[in-house]
Write a protein that holds these residues in place. Structure first.
Motif, PDB file in Angstrom:
ATOM      1  N   ARG A 130       0.823  -1.215   0.000  1.00 43.71           N
ATOM      2  CA  ARG A 130       0.000   0.000   0.000  1.00 43.71           C
ATOM      3  C   ARG A 130       0.852   1.257   0.000  1.00 43.71           C
ATOM      4  O   ARG A 130       0.363   2.343  -0.280  1.00 43.71           O
ATOM      5  CB  ARG A 130      -0.942  -0.013   1.205  1.00 43.71           C
ATOM      6  CG  ARG A 130      -2.030  -1.080   1.090  1.00 43.71           C
ATOM      7  CD  ARG A 130      -2.950  -1.080   2.299  1.00 43.71           C
ATOM      8  NE  ARG A 130      -4.140  -1.862   2.043  1.00 43.71           N
ATOM      9  CZ  ARG A 130      -4.253  -3.168   2.263  1.00 43.71           C
ATOM     10  NH1 ARG A 130      -3.219  -3.832   2.758  1.00 43.71           N
ATOM     11  NH2 ARG A 130      -5.368  -3.810   2.002  1.00 43.71           N
ATOM     12  N   ASN A 162     -10.025   2.260   0.778  1.00 44.48           N
ATOM     13  CA  ASN A 162      -9.560   3.555   1.272  1.00 44.48           C
ATOM     14  C   ASN A 162      -8.202   3.480   1.975  1.00 44.48           C
ATOM     15  O   ASN A 162      -7.604   4.511   2.277  1.00 44.48           O
ATOM     16  CB  ASN A 162     -10.582   4.150   2.242  1.00 44.48           C
ATOM     17  CG  ASN A 162     -11.873   4.541   1.555  1.00 44.48           C
ATOM     18  OD1 ASN A 162     -11.919   4.703   0.328  1.00 44.48           O
ATOM     19  ND2 ASN A 162     -12.938   4.683   2.326  1.00 44.48           N
ATOM     20  N   SER A 201      -4.951   3.491   1.737  1.00 46.69           N
ATOM     21  CA  SER A 201      -3.961   3.819   0.707  1.00 46.69           C
ATOM     22  C   SER A 201      -2.647   4.280   1.337  1.00 46.69           C
ATOM     23  O   SER A 201      -2.503   4.351   2.561  1.00 46.69           O
ATOM     24  CB  SER A 201      -4.513   4.937  -0.174  1.00 46.69           C
ATOM     25  OG  SER A 201      -4.729   6.110   0.618  1.00 46.69           O
ATOM     26  N   ASP A 202      -1.697   4.626   0.476  1.00 44.25           N
ATOM     27  CA  ASP A 202      -0.419   5.168   0.937  1.00 44.25           C
ATOM     28  C   ASP A 202      -0.640   6.401   1.816  1.00 44.25           C
ATOM     29  O   ASP A 202      -0.004   6.559   2.861  1.00 44.25           O
ATOM     30  CB  ASP A 202       0.442   5.533  -0.275  1.00 44.25           C
ATOM     31  CG  ASP A 202       1.702   6.291   0.107  1.00 44.25           C
ATOM     32  OD1 ASP A 202       2.676   5.660   0.548  1.00 44.25           O
ATOM     33  OD2 ASP A 202       1.709   7.537  -0.043  1.00 44.25           O
ATOM     34  N   ASP A 261       3.774   3.860  -1.335  1.00 41.32           N
ATOM     35  CA  ASP A 261       4.177   4.309  -2.669  1.00 41.32           C
ATOM     36  C   ASP A 261       5.511   5.047  -2.551  1.00 41.32           C
ATOM     37  O   ASP A 261       5.551   6.173  -2.031  1.00 41.32           O
ATOM     38  CB  ASP A 261       3.103   5.225  -3.260  1.00 41.32           C
ATOM     39  CG  ASP A 261       3.421   5.640  -4.693  1.00 41.32           C
ATOM     40  OD1 ASP A 261       4.285   4.978  -5.315  1.00 41.32           O
ATOM     41  OD2 ASP A 261       2.811   6.612  -5.176  1.00 41.32           O
TER      42      ASP A 261
END
Length: 349
Positions: A185, A229, A231-232, A187
């Motif tokens: 997840r 939802n 995320s990074d 980046d």
């Protein structure tokens, strides 16, 4: 003691806890006790391998990667060793932080706590590939969706069933938490072989009344959206928030008895490791991280997408769960009695 005496009882017998060297230990004990301990117990007809590892050092992904490498070393039997996935020990920190992280404490008593959870029943429930496929199809149909996963569908069933078994009032806030792997997840993402603790308790919240007032698909769609939802940006926000105001997880204070925590993962390769004793016949866990509503997920023995769930509940709630029509129509409680236990090992975690 025989393998049958461990696996046959309806509930996981308490003696299993004694088969782990670090029974009742907490992470801070790693200052004086080994970070990794293997306790091998010879049974009358098999071997129990109890592995205890400090959670500060690794999470479930790293833990089972360790088992895989160890198995590959054993199977090489002194010949040229080709490890399929080498561990990655390069430490990761957000920009501007680490490697030393000061904690706002002056004495261990300020953040170390030991807890007894009271009387709990621990029981293994089995879900066949066919049962999980039906749950997934139902959840997607009821939510007019096609992206809800098998595990999200199964977790929605468990969440609803445990809340119902606990007889919570309609306005009671309840959470369903996933132990979410953050490696992919981030980046840029961390490699799957990253050794460390890179996991977050992803939380979905509603009330007991809302959860039970809607169908399985509604609950599964809530869980699915929480996963989407995560995320990074979400991971960084949580980690940087913690770095700015550090605290120490204390399960006895963090998890309330109105919610569900889905731990471990059926994706972990728990039966593919071999040490000359044959395929393991079952996986069991010790005392650590057990509380009301804790659910530990294992792949089913027969594979194929089957799942075993170890559920922890007070006796009254467990009896209610065992009588829950929606839950029991999807679960089975009988193990494969044809497995050859003479050449197998119950394996601990």
């Amino acid at each position: 003691m025989t393998i049958s005496e461990i696996l046959s009882p309806v509930d996981v017998p308490p003696v299993v806890q004694s088969l782990f060297d670090h029974d009742r230990a907490v992470n801070h004990d790693g200052h004086k006790r080994p970070l990794l301990s293997i306790q091998v117990t010879e049974l009358k007809d098999g071997v129990f391998i109890g592995c205890s590892m400090n959670h500060v050092v690794v999470d479930g992904t790293s833990y089972w990667h360790f088992w895989k490498i160890w198995s590959e070393i054993h199977r090489a039997n002194g010949k040229q060793l080709l490890v399929s996935r080498l561990p990655n020990h390069k430490r990761w920190f957000p920009d501007g932080y680490g490697p030393a992280i000061p904690l706002p404490f002056t004495h261990p008593n300020e953040f170390v706590s030991r807890y007894e959870v009271g009387q709990l029943r621990e029981r293994i429930f089995h879900f066949s590939p066919e049962s999980i496929a039906r749950l997934k199809a139902k959840a997607n149909k009821e939510s007019n969706n096609n992206s809800i996963s098998s595990f999200q569908s199964l977790s929605a069933l468990v969440w609803r069933s445990i809340v119902r078994a606990n007889c919570l009032p309609g306005d009671q806030i309840t959470n369903c938490r996933f132990a979410a792997n953050n490696r992919q997840r981030l980046d840029p993402p961390l490699p799957p072989e990253y050794v460390g603790n890179c996991v977050t308790a992803l939380t979905t919240t509603t009330t007991a009344g809302e959860l039970l007032g809607h169908n399985l698909g509604w609950a599964a769609s809530l869980l699915h959206q929480s996963v989407v939802n995560h995320s990074d940006k979400t991971v960084h926000k949580f980690i940087i928030g913690w770095l700015q105001s550090p605290f120490v997880y204390q399960p006895g204070k963090m998890f309330e008895p109105y919610s569900v925590m889905m731990g471990s993962s059926p994706r972990f390769d728990m039966y593919g490791n071999e040490f000359g004793l044959g395929k393991a016949v079952a996986v069991r866990s010790g005392y650590a991280n057990k509380y009301v509503g804790k659910v530990t997920a294992y792949p089913g023995y027969e594979g194929g997408g089957s799942v075993d769930l170890e559920i922890c509940l007070p006796p009254k709630s467990m009896s209610a769960l065992e009588s829950d029509e929606e839950f029991m129509s999807a679960a089975t409680t009988q193990y494969n009695t044809t497995m050859d236990t003479k050449e197998g090992i119950p394996r601990g975690t």
